[in-house]
Design a protein around this motif. Sequence first.
Motif, short mmCIF file in Angstrom:
data_model
loop_
_atom_site.label_atom_id
_atom_site.label_comp_id
_atom_site.label_asym_id
_atom_site.label_seq_id
_atom_site.Cartn_x
_atom_site.Cartn_y
_atom_site.Cartn_z
N UNK A 172 0.97 42.55 -17.45
CA UNK A 172 1.51 41.70 -16.39
C UNK A 172 2.96 42.08 -16.12
N UNK A 173 3.31 42.16 -14.83
CA UNK A 173 4.67 42.50 -14.42
C UNK A 173 4.96 41.77 -13.11
N UNK A 174 5.82 40.73 -13.14
CA UNK A 174 6.08 39.96 -11.92
C UNK A 174 6.68 40.80 -10.79
N UNK A 175 7.23 41.97 -11.11
CA UNK A 175 7.83 42.84 -10.08
C UNK A 175 6.84 43.90 -9.57
N UNK A 176 5.66 43.96 -10.13
CA UNK A 176 4.68 44.98 -9.72
C UNK A 176 4.17 44.69 -8.30
N UNK A 177 3.61 45.71 -7.69
CA UNK A 177 3.03 45.57 -6.34
C UNK A 177 1.60 46.11 -6.32
N UNK A 178 0.99 46.20 -7.50
CA UNK A 178 -0.36 46.77 -7.60
C UNK A 178 -1.41 45.76 -8.06
N UNK A 179 -1.06 44.48 -8.06
CA UNK A 179 -1.97 43.42 -8.51
C UNK A 179 -1.57 42.83 -9.84
N UNK A 180 -0.82 43.59 -10.65
CA UNK A 180 -0.40 43.09 -11.96
C UNK A 180 0.66 42.00 -11.86
N UNK B 5 7.63 36.92 -22.18
CA UNK B 5 7.22 36.48 -20.85
C UNK B 5 8.16 35.36 -20.41
N UNK B 6 8.47 35.33 -19.14
CA UNK B 6 9.30 34.26 -18.57
C UNK B 6 8.41 33.44 -17.65
N UNK B 7 7.94 32.27 -18.10
CA UNK B 7 7.04 31.45 -17.29
C UNK B 7 7.63 31.07 -15.93
N UNK B 8 8.96 31.03 -15.82
CA UNK B 8 9.60 30.69 -14.54
C UNK B 8 9.32 31.75 -13.47
N UNK C 259 -4.69 30.03 -15.81
CA UNK C 259 -4.34 28.61 -15.88
C UNK C 259 -3.85 28.34 -17.29
N UNK C 260 -2.63 28.77 -17.55
CA UNK C 260 -2.06 28.70 -18.89
C UNK C 260 -0.81 27.84 -18.89
N UNK C 261 -0.74 26.97 -19.90
CA UNK C 261 0.45 26.13 -20.10
C UNK C 261 1.28 26.80 -21.20
N UNK C 262 2.54 27.05 -20.89
CA UNK C 262 3.45 27.71 -21.83
C UNK C 262 4.34 26.69 -22.50
N UNK C 263 4.38 26.71 -23.83
CA UNK C 263 5.21 25.79 -24.61
C UNK C 263 6.38 26.54 -25.23
N UNK C 264 7.53 25.89 -25.34
CA UNK C 264 8.67 26.49 -26.04
C UNK C 264 9.63 27.20 -25.12
N UNK C 265 10.65 27.76 -25.74
CA UNK C 265 11.71 28.44 -25.01
C UNK C 265 11.22 29.76 -24.43
N UNK C 266 11.91 30.23 -23.41
CA UNK C 266 11.59 31.48 -22.76
C UNK C 266 11.89 32.64 -23.69
N UNK C 267 10.97 33.59 -23.75
CA UNK C 267 11.14 34.81 -24.53
C UNK C 267 10.96 36.00 -23.60
N UNK C 268 12.04 36.65 -23.26
CA UNK C 268 11.92 37.78 -22.33
C UNK C 268 12.70 38.96 -22.84
#
Length: 142
Positions: free
Chosen positions: A73-81, A120-123, A133-142
């Motif tokens: 997974x890559x939020x900056x990707x443009x290939x579907x990921x 991963x940064x859920x934000x 459909x995933x709920x992320x718990x805890x502090x951000x780890x990126x």
Amino acid sequence: MIQPYTTSVTVTADRDWLASRHGTDSTETVTLDLSKFAKTTHYVEPSAGQPHGYVRSGVPIGRITASGLYGPYDPAAKDGREVLAGLVYAEAAFTPGTTKVPAALFWHGTVKTTKIPGGIDPAKIVFNPSGAQIRFLGAVSA
């Protein structure tokens, strides 16, 4: 004289990222494109002492539109990921030279953000009806 022998390989499941068992009974089978993943961050290579490599459990993945395979997974990707499909549920073993690896997709449930391999940064996850459909718990780890 030839003497056959048998060996076995055991990989201990490391699912400390899993916050509950919800969703573990309904994973889907997907195929990973190993060439898209980063060694040590996402997977461990086979070696002399460990004949099988494996993609780490908990790695976030997205579906590559052109091939239908899955990559990291890559939020900056443009290939579907850029659409989070879910996480690799169990370590996905592979042999040397393998480029496509079958894996179980954990697509709904609750996870511990700080335990995700590679972080991963859920934000940064944009909701998509076809995504996880995933709920992320805890502090951000990126």
